[in-house]
Write a protein that holds these residues in place. Structure first.
Motif, mmCIF file in Angstrom:
data_model
loop_
_atom_site.group_PDB
_atom_site.id
_atom_site.type_symbol
_atom_site.label_atom_id
_atom_site.label_comp_id
_atom_site.label_asym_id
_atom_site.label_seq_id
_atom_site.Cartn_x
_atom_site.Cartn_y
_atom_site.Cartn_z
ATOM 1 N N ASN A 1 1.019 -1.184 0.018
ATOM 2 C CA ASN A 1 0.091 0.159 0.050
ATOM 3 C C ASN A 1 0.968 1.231 0.041
ATOM 4 O O ASN A 1 0.591 2.351 -0.449
ATOM 5 N N MET A 2 2.083 1.175 0.585
ATOM 6 C CA MET A 2 2.951 2.268 0.539
ATOM 7 C C MET A 2 3.275 2.602 -0.894
ATOM 8 O O MET A 2 3.266 3.927 -1.403
ATOM 9 N N LEU A 3 3.559 1.514 -1.701
ATOM 10 C CA LEU A 3 4.053 1.941 -3.191
ATOM 11 C C LEU A 3 2.620 2.449 -3.982
ATOM 12 O O LEU A 3 2.924 3.530 -4.686
ATOM 13 N N CYS A 4 1.485 2.010 -3.412
ATOM 14 C CA CYS A 4 0.345 2.526 -4.082
ATOM 15 C C CYS A 4 0.143 4.045 -3.898
ATOM 16 O O CYS A 4 -0.052 4.816 -4.840
ATOM 17 N N ALA A 5 0.501 4.349 -2.855
ATOM 18 C CA ALA A 5 0.438 5.523 -2.307
ATOM 19 C C ALA A 5 1.332 6.649 -3.057
ATOM 20 O O ALA A 5 0.827 7.750 -3.560
ATOM 21 N N VAL A 6 2.641 6.108 -3.392
ATOM 22 C CA VAL A 6 3.489 6.915 -4.133
ATOM 23 C C VAL A 6 2.806 6.973 -5.571
ATOM 24 O O VAL A 6 2.871 8.116 -5.956
ATOM 25 N N GLN A 7 2.182 6.036 -6.063
ATOM 26 C CA GLN A 7 1.833 6.082 -7.331
ATOM 27 C C GLN A 7 0.439 7.075 -7.543
ATOM 28 O O GLN A 7 0.694 7.889 -8.595
ATOM 29 N N ASP A 8 -0.189 6.957 -6.553
ATOM 30 C CA ASP A 8 -1.342 7.732 -6.433
ATOM 31 C C ASP A 8 -0.831 9.416 -6.400
ATOM 32 O O ASP A 8 -1.478 10.245 -7.045
ATOM 33 N N CYS A 9 0.074 9.543 -5.716
ATOM 34 C CA CYS A 9 0.857 11.079 -5.689
ATOM 35 C C CYS A 9 1.311 11.501 -6.946
ATOM 36 O O CYS A 9 1.410 12.365 -7.431
ATOM 37 N N ALA A 10 1.880 10.418 -7.565
ATOM 38 C CA ALA A 10 2.727 10.776 -8.945
ATOM 39 C C ALA A 10 1.881 11.085 -10.081
ATOM 40 O O ALA A 10 2.178 11.719 -10.996
ATOM 41 N N MET A 11 0.733 10.175 -10.263
ATOM 42 C CA MET A 11 -0.106 10.003 -11.490
ATOM 43 C C MET A 11 -0.527 11.250 -11.949
ATOM 44 O O MET A 11 -0.802 11.609 -13.096
ATOM 45 N N GLY A 12 -0.970 12.149 -10.832
ATOM 46 C CA GLY A 12 -1.626 13.304 -11.147
ATOM 47 C C GLY A 12 -0.942 14.469 -11.775
ATOM 48 O O GLY A 12 -1.383 15.116 -12.829
ATOM 49 N N GLU A 13 0.418 14.490 -11.516
ATOM 50 C CA GLU A 13 1.368 15.185 -12.058
ATOM 51 C C GLU A 13 1.767 14.887 -13.440
ATOM 52 O O GLU A 13 1.795 15.738 -14.431
ATOM 53 N N VAL A 14 1.890 13.468 -13.821
ATOM 54 C CA VAL A 14 2.147 12.961 -14.878
ATOM 55 C C VAL A 14 0.805 13.241 -15.992
ATOM 56 O O VAL A 14 0.936 13.900 -16.970
ATOM 57 N N MET A 15 -0.368 13.099 -15.486
ATOM 58 C CA MET A 15 -1.612 13.263 -16.350
ATOM 59 C C MET A 15 -1.568 14.891 -16.626
ATOM 60 O O MET A 15 -1.817 15.307 -17.951
ATOM 61 N N MET A 16 -1.210 15.648 -15.696
ATOM 62 C CA MET A 16 -1.623 17.029 -15.840
ATOM 63 C C MET A 16 -0.452 17.744 -16.927
ATOM 64 O O MET A 16 -0.711 18.412 -17.889
ATOM 65 N N ILE A 17 0.576 17.061 -16.731
ATOM 66 C CA ILE A 17 1.854 17.482 -17.915
ATOM 67 C C ILE A 17 1.511 16.925 -19.250
ATOM 68 O O ILE A 17 1.504 18.044 -20.290
ATOM 69 N N ALA A 18 0.778 15.911 -19.358
ATOM 70 C CA ALA A 18 0.347 15.347 -20.627
ATOM 71 C C ALA A 18 -0.783 16.376 -21.144
ATOM 72 O O ALA A 18 -0.722 16.688 -22.128
ATOM 73 N N LYS A 19 -1.840 16.710 -20.164
ATOM 74 C CA LYS A 19 -2.901 17.571 -20.722
ATOM 75 C C LYS A 19 -2.200 18.893 -21.234
ATOM 76 O O LYS A 19 -2.680 19.515 -22.152
ATOM 77 N N LYS A 20 -1.381 19.499 -20.208
ATOM 78 C CA LYS A 20 -0.927 20.920 -20.756
ATOM 79 C C LYS A 20 0.040 20.741 -22.109
ATOM 80 O O LYS A 20 0.105 21.928 -22.627
ATOM 81 N N CYS A 21 0.546 19.608 -22.246
ATOM 82 C CA CYS A 21 1.127 19.177 -23.548
ATOM 83 C C CYS A 21 0.307 18.931 -24.979
ATOM 84 O O CYS A 21 0.906 18.864 -25.762
ATOM 85 N N GLY A 22 -0.944 18.836 -24.664
ATOM 86 C CA GLY A 22 -1.848 18.566 -25.525
ATOM 87 C C GLY A 22 -2.102 17.152 -25.865
ATOM 88 O O GLY A 22 -2.710 16.678 -26.915
ATOM 89 N N VAL A 23 -1.480 16.218 -24.934
ATOM 90 C CA VAL A 23 -1.770 14.885 -25.384
ATOM 91 C C VAL A 23 -2.957 14.433 -25.084
ATOM 92 O O VAL A 23 -3.502 14.661 -23.734
ATOM 93 N N ASP A 24 -3.595 13.538 -25.982
ATOM 94 C CA ASP A 24 -4.990 13.060 -25.495
ATOM 95 C C ASP A 24 -4.563 11.809 -24.603
ATOM 96 O O ASP A 24 -3.832 10.901 -24.295
#
Length: 320
Positions: A160-183
């Motif tokens: 669950n600790m690893l899952c928590a790290v992933q939950d914190c990281a995925m929003g940043e990754v998704m937002m970068i993609a969106k700002k770059c215009g990636v579907d």
């Protein structure tokens, strides 16, 4: 399965009405459960909840707790993800009464529990393990034997600790993609067959799209598991450079969105900071009916997506 379950919960009979209607029996206390059963199972949110159910109050035993009614040669199966040291204390009390203790925390998520495919991490002596394995397999048929009592809880906390790290990281990754215009549907699909893939990516992306951020697991529950991991780290002198920050992020989320918000809620922190929602009407439609199940392939966990277009099927069908 030919069993005669006896149920009890502090919330009262209403929480188990559908099971009582099918023949289960209600008990008014943990003691009444233990007096009637040769196997007692607990599955609770926090260590203090487990102690309360067992009736362990410091050095005293509550007369209404499970320990007070525990019968010799019975077995206590602990399904909770809880404090390792606390579980050892309870195990000692169980064994004083001539009973056996099995730690069997579950992993896989509520979606998988509902279809009977949960994974159980089990710690017990060999004789007791063989005795309870068929019972555990009824709800969690994918059993991973973790040796004797104790190590299984450590493994579950670290999961669950690893899952928590992933939950914190995925929003940043998704937002970068969106700002770059990636579907974002393209990002979801591409990541699933890349080195950046994870269980959380595959099963929680849709929870951002539907705006719930709730993969059947709360922010408070995740924070509890991080806290348990921090306790283990402190005991063994392991620096918590990453998870210390993750713990702070979950504290921020609970303060802003509530303790009952979903464990994927760190993604919303990023959305709010950027004043940009990740989902749009098209993505909500794409993931509207999405669900998943899991399989074990060559010893590894595989997510099987349902009710969503999967562009990778052509690739997988071509490679043997």
């Amino acid at each position: 399965a030919g069993l005669a379950p006896v149920l009890s919960d502090v919330k009262g009979e209403s929480i188990a009405r559908h099971l009582l209607d099918q023949g289960a029996v209600w008990a008014n206390s943990g003691r009444e459960v233990a007096e009637q059963c040769d196997v007692i199972l607990t599955g609770l949110p926090r260590p203090e909840n487990v102690s309360a159910a067992m009736g362990l109050e410091g050095t005293n035993i509550n007369p209404d707790g499970i320990l007070a009614g525990l019968q010799p040669n019975s077995v206590w199966i602990e399904h909770s993800t809880t404090d390792f040291e606390n579980t050892l204390k309870i195990r000692a009390e169980v064994e004083k009464r001539g009973a056996k203790a099995v730690a069997a925390p579950l992993t896989g998520g509520m979606q998988i529990l509902k279809v009977g495919k949960m994974v159980s991490l089990v710690g017990a002596d060999e004789e007791t393990f063989k005795r309870v394995e068929p019972l555990i397999a009824l709800s969690a048929p994918r059993i991973v034997r973790c040796g004797d009592f104790g190590h299984e809880t450590v493994v579950k906390i670290l999961t669950n600790m690893l899952c928590a790290v992933q939950d914190c990281a995925m929003g940043e990754v998704m937002m970068i993609a969106k700002k770059c215009g990636v579907d974002l549907k393209l990002l979801f699909d591409a990541m699933r067959i890349s080195s950046g893939n994870s269980f959380c990516w595959e099963t929680e992306f849709a929870r951002v799209m539907d705006g719930s951020y709730y993969p059947d697991f709360t922010a408070e529950m995740m924070a509890k598991d991080i806290e348990l991991g921090q306790g283990l780290a402190k005991k063994h002198g392991v620096p918590m450079l990453m998870h210390g920050q993750v713990a702070q992020i979950y504290e921020m989320c609970m303060a802003r969105y509530g303790k009952d918000s979903g464990s994927t809620i760190p993604v919303r922190l990023v959305e709010d900071a950027c004043q940009t929602p990740l989902a749009d009407e098209n993505l909500r439609k794409v993931f509207k009916d999405w669900t998943y199940t899991t399989e074990i392939a060559d010893g590894s966990y595989v997510i099987v997506h349902k009710n969503i277009e999967n562009p990778h099927l052509k690739i997988s069908n071509k490679i043997s």
